[in-house]
Design a protein around this motif. Structure first.
Motif, PDB file in Angstrom:
ATOM      1  N   VAL A 106      34.207  39.271  36.888  1.00 46.27           N
ATOM      2  CA  VAL A 106      35.364  40.150  37.105  1.00 46.27           C
ATOM      3  C   VAL A 106      35.467  41.115  35.933  1.00 46.27           C
ATOM      4  O   VAL A 106      35.498  40.703  34.774  1.00 46.27           O
ATOM      5  CB  VAL A 106      36.661  39.325  37.219  1.00 46.27           C
ATOM      6  CG1 VAL A 106      37.864  40.249  37.357  1.00 46.27           C
ATOM      7  CG2 VAL A 106      36.588  38.370  38.412  1.00 46.27           C
ATOM      8  N   SER A 158      23.492  36.350  42.317  1.00 46.53           N
ATOM      9  CA  SER A 158      22.652  35.143  42.234  1.00 46.53           C
ATOM     10  C   SER A 158      21.596  35.371  41.171  1.00 46.53           C
ATOM     11  O   SER A 158      20.989  36.446  41.120  1.00 46.53           O
ATOM     12  CB  SER A 158      21.993  34.845  43.576  1.00 46.53           C
ATOM     13  OG  SER A 158      22.962  34.454  44.521  1.00 46.53           O
ATOM     14  N   VAL A 164      34.863  43.110  41.221  1.00 47.59           N
ATOM     15  CA  VAL A 164      34.461  41.704  41.351  1.00 47.59           C
ATOM     16  C   VAL A 164      33.032  41.665  41.896  1.00 47.59           C
ATOM     17  O   VAL A 164      32.769  42.135  43.008  1.00 47.59           O
ATOM     18  CB  VAL A 164      35.410  40.934  42.288  1.00 47.59           C
ATOM     19  CG1 VAL A 164      34.989  39.464  42.383  1.00 47.59           C
ATOM     20  CG2 VAL A 164      36.849  41.066  41.816  1.00 47.59           C
ATOM     21  N   GLU A 182      39.735  45.296  43.441  1.00 46.09           N
ATOM     22  CA  GLU A 182      41.152  45.174  43.742  1.00 46.09           C
ATOM     23  C   GLU A 182      41.918  45.982  42.720  1.00 46.09           C
ATOM     24  O   GLU A 182      41.473  46.186  41.587  1.00 46.09           O
ATOM     25  CB  GLU A 182      41.618  43.717  43.805  1.00 46.09           C
ATOM     26  CG  GLU A 182      41.613  42.933  42.546  1.00 46.09           C
ATOM     27  CD  GLU A 182      42.294  41.575  42.776  1.00 46.09           C
ATOM     28  OE1 GLU A 182      42.036  40.943  43.825  1.00 46.09           O
ATOM     29  OE2 GLU A 182      43.087  41.159  41.920  1.00 46.09           O
ATOM     30  N   TYR A 214      40.924  41.933  46.772  1.00 48.69           N
ATOM     31  CA  TYR A 214      39.452  41.856  46.885  1.00 48.69           C
ATOM     32  C   TYR A 214      39.039  41.673  48.350  1.00 48.69           C
ATOM     33  O   TYR A 214      38.167  42.383  48.859  1.00 48.69           O
ATOM     34  CB  TYR A 214      38.953  40.699  46.025  1.00 48.69           C
ATOM     35  CG  TYR A 214      37.507  40.320  46.255  1.00 48.69           C
ATOM     36  CD1 TYR A 214      36.476  41.074  45.705  1.00 48.69           C
ATOM     37  CD2 TYR A 214      37.171  39.203  47.021  1.00 48.69           C
ATOM     38  CE1 TYR A 214      35.142  40.732  45.914  1.00 48.69           C
ATOM     39  CE2 TYR A 214      35.845  38.851  47.232  1.00 48.69           C
ATOM     40  CZ  TYR A 214      34.841  39.613  46.683  1.00 48.69           C
ATOM     41  OH  TYR A 214      33.526  39.275  46.897  1.00 48.69           O
ATOM     42  N   GLY A 215      39.700  40.735  49.017  1.00 49.84           N
ATOM     43  CA  GLY A 215      39.339  40.451  50.403  1.00 49.84           C
ATOM     44  C   GLY A 215      39.539  41.664  51.300  1.00 49.84           C
ATOM     45  O   GLY A 215      38.717  41.956  52.171  1.00 49.84           O
ATOM     46  N   THR A 275      24.900  30.904  41.661  1.00 52.01           N
ATOM     47  CA  THR A 275      25.647  32.088  42.082  1.00 52.01           C
ATOM     48  C   THR A 275      26.886  32.208  41.195  1.00 52.01           C
ATOM     49  O   THR A 275      27.618  31.236  41.023  1.00 52.01           O
ATOM     50  CB  THR A 275      26.058  31.955  43.561  1.00 52.01           C
ATOM     51  OG1 THR A 275      24.871  31.766  44.343  1.00 52.01           O
ATOM     52  CG2 THR A 275      26.759  33.210  44.043  1.00 52.01           C
ATOM     53  N   PHE A 276      27.088  33.396  40.642  1.00 52.97           N
ATOM     54  CA  PHE A 276      28.137  33.585  39.650  1.00 52.97           C
ATOM     55  C   PHE A 276      29.033  34.757  40.052  1.00 52.97           C
ATOM     56  O   PHE A 276      28.571  35.723  40.654  1.00 52.97           O
ATOM     57  CB  PHE A 276      27.503  33.851  38.277  1.00 52.97           C
ATOM     58  CG  PHE A 276      26.495  32.801  37.880  1.00 52.97           C
ATOM     59  CD1 PHE A 276      26.891  31.622  37.272  1.00 52.97           C
ATOM     60  CD2 PHE A 276      25.149  32.974  38.166  1.00 52.97           C
ATOM     61  CE1 PHE A 276      25.964  30.640  36.942  1.00 52.97           C
ATOM     62  CE2 PHE A 276      24.206  31.998  37.840  1.00 52.97           C
ATOM     63  CZ  PHE A 276      24.625  30.824  37.225  1.00 52.97           C
ATOM     64  N   VAL A 277      30.312  34.641  39.698  1.00 48.13           N
ATOM     65  CA  VAL A 277      31.261  35.721  39.997  1.00 48.13           C
ATOM     66  C   VAL A 277      31.739  36.319  38.680  1.00 48.13           C
ATOM     67  O   VAL A 277      32.181  35.594  37.778  1.00 48.13           O
ATOM     68  CB  VAL A 277      32.462  35.190  40.809  1.00 48.13           C
ATOM     69  CG1 VAL A 277      33.455  36.320  41.072  1.00 48.13           C
ATOM     70  CG2 VAL A 277      31.990  34.587  42.135  1.00 48.13           C
ATOM     71  N   LYS A 279      40.230  45.870  39.176  1.00 49.13           N
ATOM     72  CA  LYS A 279      39.174  44.887  38.902  1.00 49.13           C
ATOM     73  C   LYS A 279      37.985  45.155  39.809  1.00 49.13           C
ATOM     74  O   LYS A 279      38.163  45.408  41.005  1.00 49.13           O
ATOM     75  CB  LYS A 279      39.668  43.462  39.130  1.00 49.13           C
ATOM     76  CG  LYS A 279      40.808  43.039  38.196  1.00 49.13           C
ATOM     77  CD  LYS A 279      41.330  41.660  38.548  1.00 49.13           C
ATOM     78  CE  LYS A 279      42.616  41.337  37.801  1.00 49.13           C
ATOM     79  NZ  LYS A 279      42.500  41.358  36.347  1.00 49.13           N
ATOM     80  N   LEU A 314      36.811  44.372  50.965  1.00 44.58           N
ATOM     81  CA  LEU A 314      35.538  44.089  51.639  1.00 44.58           C
ATOM     82  C   LEU A 314      35.514  44.633  53.064  1.00 44.58           C
ATOM     83  O   LEU A 314      34.450  44.864  53.635  1.00 44.58           O
ATOM     84  CB  LEU A 314      35.274  42.573  51.671  1.00 44.58           C
ATOM     85  CG  LEU A 314      35.071  41.896  50.313  1.00 44.58           C
ATOM     86  CD1 LEU A 314      34.939  40.387  50.491  1.00 44.58           C
ATOM     87  CD2 LEU A 314      33.848  42.453  49.597  1.00 44.58           C
ATOM     88  N   ASP A 374      25.093  39.436  45.662  1.00 43.13           N
ATOM     89  CA  ASP A 374      25.606  38.888  46.926  1.00 43.13           C
ATOM     90  C   ASP A 374      26.702  39.769  47.511  1.00 43.13           C
ATOM     91  O   ASP A 374      26.715  40.032  48.717  1.00 43.13           O
ATOM     92  CB  ASP A 374      26.205  37.496  46.701  1.00 43.13           C
ATOM     93  CG  ASP A 374      25.166  36.446  46.347  1.00 43.13           C
ATOM     94  OD1 ASP A 374      24.363  36.701  45.433  1.00 43.13           O
ATOM     95  OD2 ASP A 374      25.168  35.385  46.982  1.00 43.13           O
ATOM     96  N   ALA A 375      27.636  40.179  46.672  1.00 42.20           N
ATOM     97  CA  ALA A 375      28.795  40.930  47.173  1.00 42.20           C
ATOM     98  C   ALA A 375      29.447  41.698  46.030  1.00 42.20           C
ATOM     99  O   ALA A 375      29.373  41.283  44.866  1.00 42.20           O
ATOM    100  CB  ALA A 375      29.813  39.983  47.801  1.00 42.20           C
ATOM    101  N   THR A 413      29.658  39.358  42.751  1.00 34.72           N
ATOM    102  CA  THR A 413      29.043  38.039  42.968  1.00 34.72           C
ATOM    103  C   THR A 413      27.524  38.228  42.935  1.00 34.72           C
ATOM    104  O   THR A 413      26.995  39.027  43.699  1.00 34.72           O
ATOM    105  CB  THR A 413      29.460  37.459  44.331  1.00 34.72           C
ATOM    106  OG1 THR A 413      30.885  37.436  44.409  1.00 34.72           O
ATOM    107  CG2 THR A 413      28.928  36.050  44.514  1.00 34.72           C
ATOM    108  N   PHE A 432      19.644  38.844  43.105  1.00 32.43           N
ATOM    109  CA  PHE A 432      20.229  39.853  43.984  1.00 32.43           C
ATOM    110  C   PHE A 432      21.752  39.827  43.820  1.00 32.43           C
ATOM    111  O   PHE A 432      22.318  38.888  43.267  1.00 32.43           O
ATOM    112  CB  PHE A 432      19.844  39.643  45.452  1.00 32.43           C
ATOM    113  CG  PHE A 432      20.149  38.280  45.992  1.00 32.43           C
ATOM    114  CD1 PHE A 432      19.250  37.239  45.853  1.00 32.43           C
ATOM    115  CD2 PHE A 432      21.344  38.036  46.653  1.00 32.43           C
ATOM    116  CE1 PHE A 432      19.535  35.982  46.346  1.00 32.43           C
ATOM    117  CE2 PHE A 432      21.639  36.780  47.150  1.00 32.43           C
ATOM    118  CZ  PHE A 432      20.727  35.755  46.999  1.00 32.43           C
TER     119      PHE A 432
END
Lengths: 177, 182
Positions: free
Chosen positions: A33, A173, A169, A73, A125-126, A29-31, A167, A129, A68-69, A171, A66
């Motif tokens: 930005v 997989s 962001v 921001e 970012y948080g 799993t990679f993030v 940004k 969501l 993930d998220a 996430t 897929f």
């Protein structure tokens, strides 16, 4: 027989090591930005997000399982004298050419009338969501690697309303090495 | 053929004799560290749970279990503090261990592996996937009394998702009480 049983843990160690090594190679799993800034023209903002220029995207683009998220921001600096309602839309990548001057009917809203008070507002970012909408469409566009990102503000009284330090962001997989 | 048959009968008698001396059931708890593997959006967390133990053969035990994992919040990525919690993994299933006989004192190296239901969830991102997964690893049991075993084990956990998988290495210590010792 007893010696064979005693050898089992050693065999297990080897199998486990191979299992873990194999898994390390095949998926993760990679993030990612992606930075952006948007310049306003009469309360309308437009930016083409291009994830394909990001090295991490390039590494995994053919093996994405897929998304993930997805979150965003940004900072808004508003010198307006009253609250402004800020909305963001996304749509299919429109390619090169003249920038659109209005939001197309095919676009989907992802931030709907966020109230922004005068001054500097930082959306993390948080936080994003918690109010992002139409996530399936957003994830689908992200998976394509490129998409259009519009924003509009209403209630402006002619002063500046600038979006900076933006940004996206992502996430994801992915399988494969 | 006759030799094989004799050996099989002897093995069954041996297993029956030894099994009769061993407890059939046990129960215990475990806890430890869960290390996500190739997951940028997670950091090391904790795992704890409870397990039962059912003896099928002197060297083969079945362990039904429940485990709860809380991974840690992600580290900043490219200067962005994501500001979200790590995911949780709720799992229950059946493991088998080979080489971990209960009621035997001393060191007992063993293999473990099994299948289970793994639910990976993150309330902040809305991520929620539940699938059948598996784990495998090895450990070292220590029989401190006929009633009590403690163990340490390292297990690779693989939780398949929509496609691909979430993986972790779990390093755990546990204690198991053996019932039925006379």
């Amino acid at each position: 027989m007893l010696k064979k049983i005693q050898m089992l843990p050693l065999g297990g160690l080897i199998v486990s090591a191979l299992l873990v090594a194999g898994c390390l190679i095949v998926s993760g799993t990679f993030v990612i930005v992606k930075d952006f800034d948007m310049t306003a023209e009469a309360g309308f903002y437009f930016y083409q997000v291009d994830l394909t220029t990001e090295p991490d995207w390039d590494d995994h683009k053919d093996d994405i399982d897929f998304i993930d998220a997805v979150g965003v921001e940004f900072t808004i600096v508003s010198t307006e004298t009253s609250d402004v309602a800020f909305s963001v839309y996304v749509d299919d990548y429109s390619g090169a050419g003249a920038n659109p001057t209005s939001i197309l009917p095919t676009a989907d809203v992802i931030i709907d009338s966020l109230t922004v008070s005068p001054g500097t507002t930082r959306i993390t970012y948080g936080e994003s969501l918690t109010f992002l909408r139409n996530i399936p469409r957003l994830k689908s566009l992200v998976r394509s690697g490129k998409f259009d990102y519009y924003a509009g503000s209403t209630g402006n009284d002619g002063e500046t309303f600038v979006i900076t330090e933006g940004k996206v962001v992502v996430t994801l997989s992915a399988s494969g090495s | 053929m006759k030799t094989l048959l004799t050996a099989a009968i002897a093995a069954v008698l041996l297993v029956g004799t030894v099994s009769a001396q061993l407890p059939k059931f046990g129960a215990g708890a475990f806890g430890g560290v869960s290390i996500p593997v190739v997951q940028d959006d997670q950091t090391n967390g904790t795992v704890f749970g409870a397990r039962g133990r059912v003896g099928l053969l002197p060297i083969l035990q079945i362990e039904p279990y429940f485990a709860s994992t809380q991974w840690g919040a992600p580290d900043p990525v490219d200067g962005v503090n994501l500001g979200i919690d790590g995911s949780t993994v709720t799992a229950f299933g059946l493991d088998a261990t080979i080489g971990f006989p209960p009621a035997k004192l001393g060191l007992k190296p063993f293999l473990t592996g099994g299948i289970g239901s793994f639910k990976v969830k993150n309330d902040d991102t809305g991520y929620d996937e539940s699938k059948l997964g598996f784990n495998a690893g090895l450990g070292l049991g220590i029989g401190v009394s006929p009633f009590l075993d403690i163990d340490v084990r390292g297990v690779a956990m693989i939780a398949p998702q929509e496609s691909g998988s979430k993986k972790a290495i779990n390093l755990m210590a546990g204690v198991t009480y053996n019932f039925g010792i006379k």
